[in-house]
Design a protein around this motif. Structure first.
Motif, short mmCIF file in Angstrom:
data_model
loop_
_atom_site.label_atom_id
_atom_site.label_comp_id
_atom_site.label_asym_id
_atom_site.label_seq_id
_atom_site.Cartn_x
_atom_site.Cartn_y
_atom_site.Cartn_z
N GLY A 166 0.81 -1.21 0.00
CA GLY A 166 0.00 0.00 0.00
C GLY A 166 0.84 1.26 0.00
O GLY A 166 1.96 1.28 0.52
N SER A 167 0.28 2.30 -0.58
CA SER A 167 0.91 3.61 -0.54
C SER A 167 -0.09 4.63 -1.05
O SER A 167 -1.24 4.30 -1.35
CB SER A 167 2.20 3.64 -1.37
OG SER A 167 2.95 4.81 -1.08
N LYS A 168 0.35 5.85 -1.18
CA LYS A 168 -0.49 6.91 -1.72
C LYS A 168 0.37 8.07 -2.17
O LYS A 168 1.51 8.24 -1.69
CB LYS A 168 -1.50 7.41 -0.68
CG LYS A 168 -0.86 8.12 0.51
CD LYS A 168 -1.89 8.61 1.53
CE LYS A 168 -2.70 9.77 1.03
NZ LYS A 168 -1.90 11.02 0.93
N PHE A 300 3.78 4.28 -10.34
CA PHE A 300 4.68 3.29 -10.94
C PHE A 300 4.96 2.14 -9.98
O PHE A 300 4.91 0.96 -10.36
CB PHE A 300 5.98 3.99 -11.35
CG PHE A 300 7.06 3.06 -11.82
CD1 PHE A 300 7.09 2.61 -13.13
CD2 PHE A 300 8.07 2.67 -10.96
CE1 PHE A 300 8.09 1.76 -13.57
CE2 PHE A 300 9.09 1.81 -11.39
CZ PHE A 300 9.09 1.37 -12.70
N ALA A 301 5.25 2.46 -8.72
CA ALA A 301 5.58 1.43 -7.73
C ALA A 301 4.39 0.54 -7.42
O ALA A 301 4.54 -0.66 -7.20
CB ALA A 301 6.11 2.09 -6.46
N LEU A 302 3.19 1.11 -7.39
CA LEU A 302 2.00 0.30 -7.15
C LEU A 302 1.70 -0.59 -8.36
O LEU A 302 1.27 -1.75 -8.20
CB LEU A 302 0.80 1.20 -6.84
CG LEU A 302 0.80 1.86 -5.46
CD1 LEU A 302 -0.35 2.84 -5.31
CD2 LEU A 302 0.73 0.80 -4.35
N VAL A 314 -4.30 1.77 -2.38
CA VAL A 314 -4.10 3.14 -1.94
C VAL A 314 -4.55 3.19 -0.48
O VAL A 314 -5.69 2.83 -0.15
CB VAL A 314 -4.90 4.14 -2.79
CG1 VAL A 314 -4.78 5.55 -2.23
CG2 VAL A 314 -4.42 4.09 -4.24
N VAL A 315 -3.66 3.60 0.41
CA VAL A 315 -3.94 3.57 1.84
C VAL A 315 -4.04 4.98 2.39
O VAL A 315 -3.68 5.96 1.73
CB VAL A 315 -2.83 2.79 2.59
CG1 VAL A 315 -2.79 1.34 2.14
CG2 VAL A 315 -1.46 3.45 2.40
N GLU A 316 -4.54 5.08 3.61
CA GLU A 316 -4.62 6.37 4.27
C GLU A 316 -3.26 6.76 4.85
O GLU A 316 -2.41 5.91 5.12
CB GLU A 316 -5.65 6.32 5.41
CG GLU A 316 -7.08 6.10 4.94
CD GLU A 316 -8.05 6.11 6.09
OE1 GLU A 316 -7.60 6.23 7.25
OE2 GLU A 316 -9.27 6.00 5.83
N PHE A 335 7.50 5.80 -0.95
CA PHE A 335 7.62 4.95 0.23
C PHE A 335 6.42 4.01 0.25
O PHE A 335 5.27 4.45 0.11
CB PHE A 335 7.65 5.81 1.49
CG PHE A 335 8.16 5.10 2.71
CD1 PHE A 335 9.49 4.74 2.80
CD2 PHE A 335 7.32 4.82 3.78
CE1 PHE A 335 9.98 4.10 3.94
CE2 PHE A 335 7.79 4.18 4.91
CZ PHE A 335 9.12 3.82 4.99
N MET A 336 6.69 2.71 0.42
CA MET A 336 5.67 1.69 0.27
C MET A 336 5.50 0.90 1.57
O MET A 336 6.48 0.58 2.25
CB MET A 336 6.05 0.73 -0.87
CG MET A 336 6.57 1.41 -2.13
SD MET A 336 5.38 2.54 -2.88
CE MET A 336 4.15 1.36 -3.44
#
Length: 377
Positions: A166-168, A300-302, A314-316, A335-336
């Motif tokens: 997850g990331s955002k 790109f990383a997701l 996609v996280v909070e 950052f993931m």
């Protein structure tokens, strides 16, 4: 096709977990990592670092991509039930940095096997002193990230299930500020409080007033936190002491709100001190800023997470602190969060990491670096 000895990588993580070291004391950890890198003939840059190190794979005039891991532990007595518990009293890998560094090591091993085909260079940071927020600035000062196109970092997340990354875009973690306030009044007999300037009453007023710091200053759509976590004063039941002190933290996600909260914090406390005719000392320690992810590189990383067999989410934003943010002030980065699905939170004495996630994370990082070199070209 690149191969990875998964059991050997897990065994090495267990070794690091057994022998944790605090920030800026990671001498044995650094030596163990160096030995592993040298065994796999991965070159190590000659940098002025007391602890931690930087490995490099690839050559030529192509772009430079950076992967970052951290290596330090926490001053916590381990209470987990794993067979490889910490053998150092009062020190524990309670944040999973042993997992991060071994995932980066696994990525380095995989990248080394395809070094001739890389479209540039990959530098892998095994960074010291993340927990104190001091490690990233020290490493930046070495120039190791000069001319890098992008930096990627990871953190295990026990609140996400295994198999999820997850990331955002934008703010992902909070800016971290620490404060200590010392109130100096006048002590007296508890039966004659009119002769005192009571620091306990004043400290109580400060704690109450600080609860308005967020609710009456930060915009409602801009998350922020203030927590008073310690308050100390006095030694006995019938004496009003002459001083008190309290400590805590402020967390925020935007630079503007962070600056506003700092200003209002000082105004509130100095105003209360003046109203009670007391003296105050404010020790405000600014920590890492907010991790602010580059939108293009996070996307790109997701996408790469999905291609690597993970579920991309996609996280909070989270109010944890992370000194990876300092790197993002120098170059674009993402950052993931790596799901591990364990029951105990970061920094808990019984915290543990799911070993099944280690090798897939190493593969993800290596594939991410390979594709990032092509994208950056």
């Amino acid at each position: 096709m690149s191969t990875l000895d998964e059991q050997a990588l897990i065994a090495f993580r267990h070794e690091l977990h057994r022998y944790p070291e605090l920030s800026n004391e990671e001498f044995e950890t650094t030596a163990r990592l160096r030995a592993q890198l040298e065994h796999h003939e991965i070159r190590i840059l000659d940098l002025p670092l007391a602890t931690g190190l930087v490995a490099e794979i690839g050559s030529g005039e192509g772009p430079l991509v950076v992967l970052r891991s951290d290596i330090d532990a926490l001053p916590i007595e381990e209470q987990s039930d794993v067979s490889f518990r910490s053998e150092r009293p009062g020190v524990m890998h309670a944040c999973g940095h042993d997992f991060h560094s071994c995932a980066a090591l696994g990525a380095a091993i995989l990248l080394k096997q395809q070094e001739a085909q890389l479209a540039g260079r990959v530098r892998i940071l095994f960074q010291a002193a993340e927990e104190t927020g001091q490690g990233a600035p020290v490493l930046l000062a070495t120039g190791a990230l000069h001319d890098a196109a992008v930096i990627f970092g990871i953190h295990n997340d026990p609140t996400l299930p295994p198999g999820v990354i997850g990331s955002k875009a934008g703010p992902l973690t909070a800016a971290v500020d620490r404060f200590k306030v010392t109130v100096r009044g006048i002590g007296s007999h508890a039966a004659r409080p009119h002769e005192s300037i009571d620091p306990i009453v004043i400290a109580g007023q400060i704690v109450t007033a600080l609860q308005t710091l967020i609710s009456r200053n930060a915009p409602s759509n801009d998350n922020a936190v203030v927590s008073v976590t310690q308050i100390h004063s006095g030694t006995t039941w019938n004496v009003i002491p002459d001083s008190a002190w309290l400590e805590g933290t402020v967390r925020s996600f935007s630079a503007e709100t962070r600056e506003l909260l700092s200003q209002r914090f000082h105004q509130i406390i100095n105003g209360i001190a003046a109203a009670f005719n007391a003296q105050v000392e404010i020790d405000w320690q600014a920590g890492p800023p907010s991790v602010v992810n580059d939108a293009n590189w996070v996307e790109f990383a997701l996408e790469q997470a999905s291609q690597s067999g993970f579920e991309a989410r996609v996280v909070e934003a989270s109010p944890i602190g992370e000194d990876f943010a300092f790197y993002q002030q120098a170059l674009p980065g993402a950052f993931m969060m790596i799901g591990t699905g364990e029951p105990y939170a970061l920094h808990h004495p019984a915290f543990r990491v799911n070993d099944d996630v280690l090798a897939p994370t190493a593969r993800y990082l290596s594939e991410l670096a390979v594709k990032a070199l092509v994208k950056a070209s």
